[in-house]
Structure formats: structure tokens, C-alpha cells
Write an enzyme that holds these catalytic residues in place. Sequence first.
Site, PDB file in Angstrom:
ATOM      1  N   SER A  96       0.788  -1.100  -0.463  1.00 26.92           N
ATOM      2  CA  SER A  96      -0.224  -0.132   0.060  1.00 26.92           C
ATOM      3  C   SER A  96       0.939   1.066  -0.135  1.00 26.92           C
ATOM      4  CB  SER A  96      -0.686  -0.096   1.053  1.00 26.92           C
ATOM      5  OG  SER A  96      -2.116   1.143   1.707  1.00 26.92           O
ATOM      6  N   HIS A 104      -3.184  -0.731  -3.255  1.00 22.70           N
ATOM      7  CA  HIS A 104      -3.949  -0.463  -3.034  1.00 22.70           C
ATOM      8  C   HIS A 104      -4.013   0.979  -3.804  1.00 22.70           C
ATOM      9  CE1 HIS A 104      -4.300  -2.155   1.299  1.00 22.70           C
ATOM     10  NE2 HIS A 104      -4.482  -2.964   0.407  1.00 22.70           N
ATOM     11  N   ASP A 132      -4.343  -4.480   5.868  1.00 22.49           N
ATOM     12  CA  ASP A 132      -4.110  -5.835   5.145  1.00 22.49           C
ATOM     13  C   ASP A 132      -3.228  -6.270   4.716  1.00 22.49           C
ATOM     14  OD1 ASP A 132      -5.899  -7.337   2.687  1.00 22.49           O
ATOM     15  OD2 ASP A 132      -6.195  -5.328   1.348  1.00 22.49           O
TER      16      ASP A 132
END
Lengths: 269, 188
Positions: free
Chosen positions: B13, B40, B133
Site C-alpha cells: 500500500s 491499494h 491488509d
Amino acid sequence: MIEELELETLINEVYEHYGFDFGNYSKASLKRRVDRLYQMDGFSHFHEFLHRIQTDEKYYKRMIEEITVNVTEMFRDPVFYSVLRNEIIPFLAPKPFIRIWHAGCSTGEEVFSMAILLKELGLLHKSLLYATDINASVLETAKKGIFPLRMMKQYSENYLASGGTEDFSSYYSANFNIVKFNPELSEKMVFSQHNLVSDTSFNEFDLILCRNVLIYFNNDLQSRAIKLFDDSLSVLGFLALGSKETIKYTQGDSKFVQLRKEKIWRKIQ
Amino acid sequence: MRIRCELVIFGGSAGSLQVLINILPQIKLPIPFAIVIVVHRKNSYDTVLEDLIALKTLIPMEYVEDKSKLQPGVLYIAPSDYHMLFEDKNNIALDGSEKVNYSRPSIDVSFESAAFVFREQLVGILLSGANADGTFGLQMIQEKGGITIVQKPETAEVSYMPQFAVLNANPDFIFNEEEIVTFLNSNI
């Protein structure tokens, strides 16, 4: 977590008991949906889960509703809607009557987006919007035209990015945490249950939208759906899919040409 | 020791793009495994991320669509606004269901799907980022016999994501960029 063999067992049992065939759904996403339901409803053994589905028809219905994905937005992918507005709909405009099918309409956000678009182009009065889904409960929501107020900021941004020029809030009235879209938008909508896996064509359309539904099917079932769309489209009619969907892995794709990079195909024969 | 691996999957991310841009060009060609990147990204219709990564590496890249084929030696990037799944070892499937960890694509979702399909022939690598995540996904990869690697948190631009994984997923290796490259070039 459900294992692969258990998923196969579930598919077979559902088919034997209820005649519903998940066999040609994409295994990867079906597994996720079944896992989600299994965990959400607190099962700890697969045989309990299976037994419940076999013996409790209400629970089976719940399973069908929860397995289908109902994620949708108004004016999702604004670029797509600007192409509809500027290129596709104007092509249909001279027709005496415009027939559009939203296949897999979920809670109806895309149907209302289309109605707004047609209204702004002065075509809503001579259009008919058929909206179908396999899931009866989402159709009930769609018919009401009631959506959460908290979504309106995003939808309004999408609408403007797609080339909308009006005040988006003029299309609905807000009441506490919900909004109701103006009834004139839904006057031309017809909602009904339809299963792309087993049902047949029911009318001829100038434009079919089926966005982010085919991703849940394997190639065989995708081919069946494309054949169904082919049977339901007039020659030179348009088929619109989701932003990462394609018909290139399905049979029958040679009857369609793709419009540049957009996920819109035109039936040429 | 060389391991048999058919897929290397990266998750990241905030702060992970630079790491990927540093790592990818150093991987020796031809590559015997497929590479999948799940980062992401903003919900958008464009392919800026794909175009940027394609510029920085010589690894052949294919733009992912539903039911795209997965082949060794090729690089794939999870598209925005879809979860990327694996139908089997040769086929990608996309999924538009609810966001997971506020994300679609979600790293956990792709890692878990890859773990079930590739089992011990999988390497999962989690990079810099600002949410949790990826940790659950690494646990799944480990459970199915794959190898898990986490970027050394102190070398990550945003350490939260790798740190969370180090604390909760007991990764096989905690590597800096250079060590990740060495591992991919000499152990697979």
C-alpha cells in the site's frame, strides 16, 4: 473455511434439491461468497451448513440472495457514462422507441442513472427500461427508488464527472438518512426476476447493460449469457459490460465489434 | 536451496510502489514464475499504475481482465475496483464484491485465493503500507505451505503494514529490498 471438495458437494446438493445450478459459476468467487455466508451465520461444521440448506427452504433462499453480489453505484465509472451520453444514446435517439435492458440490475442504481441520462437528453418519454435480477429482494429495493443519503456525495461527484450538468440533488428528495428519487424517473422502468443461467430471451433491445455480472461465471456460462444477449439485441444494438470484462473468451464474440477501448460492443450481424 | 514456485505475489500500500520499482528491474530474466502485484489504488478507470510499472521493467506485462490467462514469466497487476482471484493455476478471475479492509483490490483476498490454488508453490511478499491488509493473507499462505516474506519494517516508508504482519503472521523471512531480490534470483 470451505474446502474445494465441500464446495463441490454443496453445488451438487443444491442442484439436486432445488434445481439451481452453480456448477458453471466461477469457483474462486463462489467459494468466497459461500465462506462469507458460512462465517456470517456462525457455522462451525460443513455438514451442519449443508443440512440447513437441504432442509430449510427459507435458508436456501437466503443463501441465494447472499451469494449474489449486490455491489453497485450510481454513475459507476463516470467515463463509461460519458460515452453513453455522448456517443451511444445519441445514436439511439432517432428511434421511435428505445428499449434498454439492465441485466443483473441489483438494487437499481444503474437504472436510475440511465433514467437521469435519458431525461437530460429528452428521450425518457419514449424509452423503456427493463431491469432484471436473479435476486427478488434487491428488485424490491430497486422498485422503491430509495437509496442511502450518505451515498449521494459520491454519486453526485460521479454524475458531474460523467458530464451531468444539472444539480444532482434536484433528482431526489431527502428525508433523514434516505433519499427517494423522483417518481417520474421510474415511470418507464419495468422490474422483474430473470436468471441469466437458465431463462431465455424475453424481448428485443437496442442496448443491454450487464456490468460486473459475467465475472461470476465461468467461460461456458459466459458464452451462454452472450448468446442470450445476442438473441435479445437488435442488429446494430449495443452491449455494455463492466470495466474489466470482455467477450473475447466466449463463443459468439465474432458477431460483435468493440467500440475502441470502452467495454461496449456493437452487434454487427 | 531452490524451491519450486509458480507464483510470486506482492502486496503493498502506501510506500510500496517505489519498492516495486526498485525490485522488479533486478529480477533475472527469463523468470520461471508468474508475478502478481496487488496494491491499494484509487478507484479509477485508468491504467496509470500499469503504465508506470511497465516503463520501469523489462518483464512482459499483461493488463488484467476477467478470465485472463496466467503465465510464467509474465507480470500482472490487480486492476482497480476489483478483487483479483485465481480460478486455477492458469486463470485469473475478478470479483466485484464488498471492500475488504476498506480496499478493493484487497491483499488478503488475493493472497488467500492464491494460497488455496498454489499451496506450497507460492511466495507471498508484503511491503510497505498503512493498514492491516495482507496479514491474514500471509497466514493463509503459510497454512497452505507457501513461503511468506515481509519487508523489514524499519526499511519501509510506512511501517504499519509490515510491522502488523511481523507481529501477527510469523513470516518465514523479514527482508530488506536487496534481500528480496537475492531471494527471488537465487532460491526459486
